[in-house]
Design an enzyme around this catalytic site. Structure first.
Site, mmCIF file in Angstrom:
data_model
loop_
_atom_site.group_PDB
_atom_site.id
_atom_site.type_symbol
_atom_site.label_atom_id
_atom_site.label_comp_id
_atom_site.label_asym_id
_atom_site.label_seq_id
_atom_site.Cartn_x
_atom_site.Cartn_y
_atom_site.Cartn_z
ATOM 1 N N LYS A 11 0.970 -1.297 -0.052
ATOM 2 C CA LYS A 11 -0.043 -0.077 0.046
ATOM 3 C C LYS A 11 0.733 1.346 -0.095
ATOM 4 C CE LYS A 11 -3.708 -2.660 2.150
ATOM 5 N NZ LYS A 11 -4.717 -2.700 3.012
ATOM 6 N N GLU A 169 -11.843 -10.533 -0.746
ATOM 7 C CA GLU A 169 -11.440 -9.521 0.674
ATOM 8 C C GLU A 169 -12.832 -9.367 1.147
ATOM 9 O OE1 GLU A 169 -9.009 -5.838 -0.074
ATOM 10 O OE2 GLU A 169 -10.246 -5.966 -1.835
ATOM 11 N N GLY A 175 -10.155 -4.246 9.792
ATOM 12 C CA GLY A 175 -10.072 -2.994 10.324
ATOM 13 C C GLY A 175 -11.426 -2.862 11.263
ATOM 14 N N SER A 215 -6.678 -10.030 6.029
ATOM 15 C CA SER A 215 -5.828 -9.786 7.275
ATOM 16 C C SER A 215 -5.220 -11.050 7.681
ATOM 17 C CB SER A 215 -6.770 -9.152 8.223
ATOM 18 O OG SER A 215 -6.959 -7.703 7.783
#
Length: 252
Positions: A11, A169, A175, A215
């Protein structure tokens, strides 16, 4: 045999010096990859050439860009074309990441154009799909993901589609404090594969690499990768720490 991939998406992180050190630490970690296993590193645009030079002599290592433009060339200040990426030896391009969809309003139609350009330039798309929390809570995640695939990829002939890597995803579990279980990952990966089989046939579907982009970390990678339809991971935060990233690769 399906290609197994661990891809590290940096990122917008790290300086050039930090990135160079990270790659050197990963390359020198003594990873032993089988013929069907690959490590893909996706640094920010300014570091792509350096990353390529640091990994080009290491078997099983490849470089990805985090995005590309939806146009071939022209007056698009600040954009980076697929042709430019090809010219510096990029192997893969991440398309449709949830952050690109959310923050930059990338549509399924735009991603179809990007996919075509990446393939036309001999690179492989890592096409991201996945549902936000509201969709998961409504129980309509399968239809949501199926639409993403249909509107961005199903115009491709089977030969071209077979070059695509899918990354699922679970946006609702990134998050948010919520956690996607290995079974939830497996269920969606199996659903995606079933949809590809319905469109392109079982052989194409069974050779399709589907990565988990929720994650993954050293503590859960082995459980995730043991799932029948999970072929590796698209790794975010853990890809910025050499010890964590190499531990995930070793989970193969």
């Amino acid at each position: 045999m399906r290609k197994k991939i661990v891809a590290g998406n940096w990122k917008m992180n790290l300086t050039l010096a930090q990135g160079e050190q990270l790659i050197n630490d990963i390359v020198n970690a003594g990873l032993k990859l089988e013929d069907n296993q690959a490590v893909v590193i996706a640094p920010p645009f300014p570091y792509l050439q350096k990353a390529k030079s640091l990994t080009q002599h290491t078997e099983g290592f490849f470089i990805a860009a985090q995005n590309c433009a939806a146009e071939k060339s022209g007056a698009y200040t600040g954009e980076v074309s697929a042709e430019m990426l090809k010219s510096i030896g990029v192997d893969y391009v991440i398309l449709g990441h949830s952050e690109r969809r959310e923050y930059f309003a990338e549509s399924n139609a735009t991603l179809a154009k990007k996919t075509d350009l990446v393939l036309a330039n001999g690179m492989k798309p890592i096409f991201c799909c996945g549902e936000p929390l509201a969709i998961r809570e409504a129980g309509t995640q399968n239809d949501y993901v199926a639409k993403q695939l249909e509107e961005s990829l199903y115009h491709l002939p089977a030969e071209e589609f077979s070059k695509v890597v899918i990354a699922y995803e679970p946006i609702w579990a990134i998050g948010t404090g919520l956690t996607a279980s290995a079974q939830q990952a497996q269920d969606m990966h199996a659903y995606i594969r079933s949809q590809i089989a319905a469109k392109y046939g079982r052989e194409v579907a069974m050779h399709l690499t589907i990565l988990y982009g929720g994650s993954a970390k050293p503590s859960n990678a082995q459980e995730l990768f043991a799932c029948e339809d999970v072929d590796g991971g698209l790794i975010g935060g853990a890809s910025l720490v050499a010890a964590d990233f190499t531990a995930i690769v070793k989970s193969f």
